[in-house]
Scaffold this motif. Structure first.
Motif, short mmCIF file in Angstrom:
data_model
loop_
_atom_site.label_atom_id
_atom_site.label_comp_id
_atom_site.label_asym_id
_atom_site.label_seq_id
_atom_site.Cartn_x
_atom_site.Cartn_y
_atom_site.Cartn_z
N THR A 27 0.85 -1.20 0.00
CA THR A 27 0.00 0.00 0.00
C THR A 27 0.88 1.25 0.00
O THR A 27 1.77 1.37 0.83
CB THR A 27 -0.91 0.03 1.24
OG1 THR A 27 -1.70 -1.16 1.27
CG2 THR A 27 -1.84 1.23 1.19
N PRO A 28 0.64 2.19 -0.92
CA PRO A 28 -0.34 2.08 -2.01
C PRO A 28 0.17 1.16 -3.11
O PRO A 28 1.38 0.99 -3.28
CB PRO A 28 -0.46 3.52 -2.51
CG PRO A 28 0.88 4.13 -2.24
CD PRO A 28 1.34 3.50 -0.94
N ASP A 109 -5.98 3.60 -1.87
CA ASP A 109 -4.84 2.69 -1.69
C ASP A 109 -4.14 2.39 -3.01
O ASP A 109 -3.36 1.43 -3.09
CB ASP A 109 -5.30 1.39 -1.05
CG ASP A 109 -5.73 1.57 0.40
OD1 ASP A 109 -5.27 2.54 1.04
OD2 ASP A 109 -6.55 0.76 0.89
N THR A 110 -4.42 3.19 -4.03
CA THR A 110 -3.82 2.95 -5.34
C THR A 110 -3.19 4.23 -5.89
O THR A 110 -3.55 5.35 -5.49
CB THR A 110 -4.86 2.47 -6.36
OG1 THR A 110 -5.81 3.52 -6.64
CG2 THR A 110 -5.60 1.25 -5.86
#
Length: 421
Positions: A27-28, A109-110
């Motif tokens: 994460t991310p 989280d991206t």
């Protein structure tokens, strides 16, 4: 710098990152994704860029994502052929089908790096559009990626892969110099084939003067040096062919596969190289914006009509496809060579949803098409049509073959701005 992996091993690591429980997922999570037409340039550029971004400091894993469902990989045999040269198969790559659902992958989280486009589209945009951190692209700048994004490379080239090679060249050199073993030279040869496929296809083997730039020529020189640096019995069909490489042969193989749509139904031809834009930025007063759909086909309208069973049958197929995509304007662009070998472009534009849309498309034809594109009626108007309810369709032969979807789609988007449905 991390030890160099094979492309297959790298993709296995990327797949594992998507399948582990969310609690132990990185994460991310960083993604690299091409545009939704998922042509050879987009697919290969995402793979190569993610590979080298993952191998350079700080060694953050970048997951390459094909911007199509897994079932659509079968429509791209040219991609499979290039993957074979890179010692992987379509089963190794990751597609939208493998992307975890929103219940386990939260947008925050991206991080997303765009390649071969600079404005995220479709379902990905709805979910992750605010998480774009950079782009490498050769289309018109749509102003969606922040000016301070890194990387933010937008430059006109024949192939986006040329920009990817330039961006990754330093990392590639460092990896090759760190371990100059036969095994590593083979890995780099395989990666070079991954780059070479779209470089040659998008520039017609460096022969299209309207597309080929110095950046494209440099990129081909870089990757060909990697190919010639090693003999490769794995890729050879006979002992005598170990290390054999011929640019024209490779280009002919990939282009033949790309252009062979003889076994595809019309619907698959239309969806193989499909790209869509929604003018949502113009819908701030309660409207929903317009949808512009574009399909590119590597054969003529005469071929497509014959495949469908006649001009009327082709129009019916196109109507069904357009209705399924809910587009306000549908565009089909074809390319082929005539009997003398001359390169031909054709264009069909169908305004489908009302007088305002029809008027805007006619404005495009009057202001742009006749002079800038050199449009003349195709087939005595056999694919033309209109009705009194706001539908207007025209098909042309395009004299200016330098203008492709890269230029025509922005022209149409400009005249559609401000119209709401």
């Amino acid at each position: 710098m991390a030890p160099q992996k094979t492309l297959q091993a790298f993709l296995a690591t990327a797949r594992a990152a998507l399948t582990v429980p969310p609690s132990i997922r990185p994460t991310p999570l960083h993604f690299v994704v091409g545009n939704e037409s998922a042509d050879l340039d987009s697919l290969c550029s995402a793979l190569l860029l993610a590979y080298f971004r993952s191998h350079e400091p700080p060694h953050t894993l970048h997951v390459p994502l094909c911007h199509i469902p897994r079932e659509d990989l079968a429509l791209r045999p040219e991609f499979s052929a290039v993957l074979k040269r890179a010692a992987v198969t379509p089963d190794d790559v990751l597609t939208l089908t493998e992307l975890p659902g929103r219940d386990t992958l939260k947008p925050e989280d991206t991080r997303w790096l765009l390649v071969d486009h600079n404005a995220m589209t479709g379902d990905l945009n709805q979910a992750f559009g605010s998480r774009v951190i950079g782009c490498i692209d050769h289309h018109d700048d749509e102003g969606k990626v922040p000016l301070d994004a890194k990387p933010r490379v937008i430059e006109k080239t024949g192939s986006c892969m040329s920009l990817v090679v330039k961006q990754c060249e330093g990392t590639w050199d460092a990896l090759a110099e760190k371990n100059d073993s036969p095994e590593n030279r083979l890995i780099n040869r395989q990666l070079a084939y991954l780059a070479l496929g779209p470089l040659l296809i998008d520039t017609s083997n460096l022969g299209n003067k309207d597309k080929t730039t110095a950046r494209d020529e440099h990129a081909v020189a870089v990757v060909e040096a990697r190919i010639s640096a090693v003999t490769d019995p794995v890729l050879a069909t006979t002992k005598a062919e170990e290390g054999y490489y011929d640019r024209a042969d490779f280009f002919d193989e990939v282009s033949r596969l790309k252009e062979d749509i003889s076994q595809m139904p019309i619907r698959d031809v239309l969806r193989k190289d499909y790209k869509e834009w929604t003018t949502v930025e113009d819908a701030d007063d309660g409207g929903s914006g317009l949808r512009l759909g574009t399909s590119s086909a590597p054969q003529s309208f005469a071929f497509l009509a014959d495949k469908a069973g006649g001009e009327g049958a082709f129009v019916e197929e196109l109507e069904r496809w357009s209705a399924s995509k809910k587009v306000d304007v549908m565009v089909v662009l074809t390319t082929h060579k005539d009997e003398s070998g001359k390169f031909i472009r054709e264009l069909l534009v169908w305004a489908r949803t009302g007088p305002e849309v029809v008027a805007a498309v006619k404005k495009f034809v009057d202001a742009e098409g006749k002079e800038k594109l050199g449009l003349s009626t195709w087939g005595d108007g056999k694919l033309d049509g209109e009705d009194g309810e706001g539908s207007w369709r025209r098909c042309w032969t395009q004299a200016n073959t330098a203008k492709s979807r890269k230029q025509i789609a922005p022209m149409l988007r400009d005249v559609l701005k401000g119209i709401k449905t």
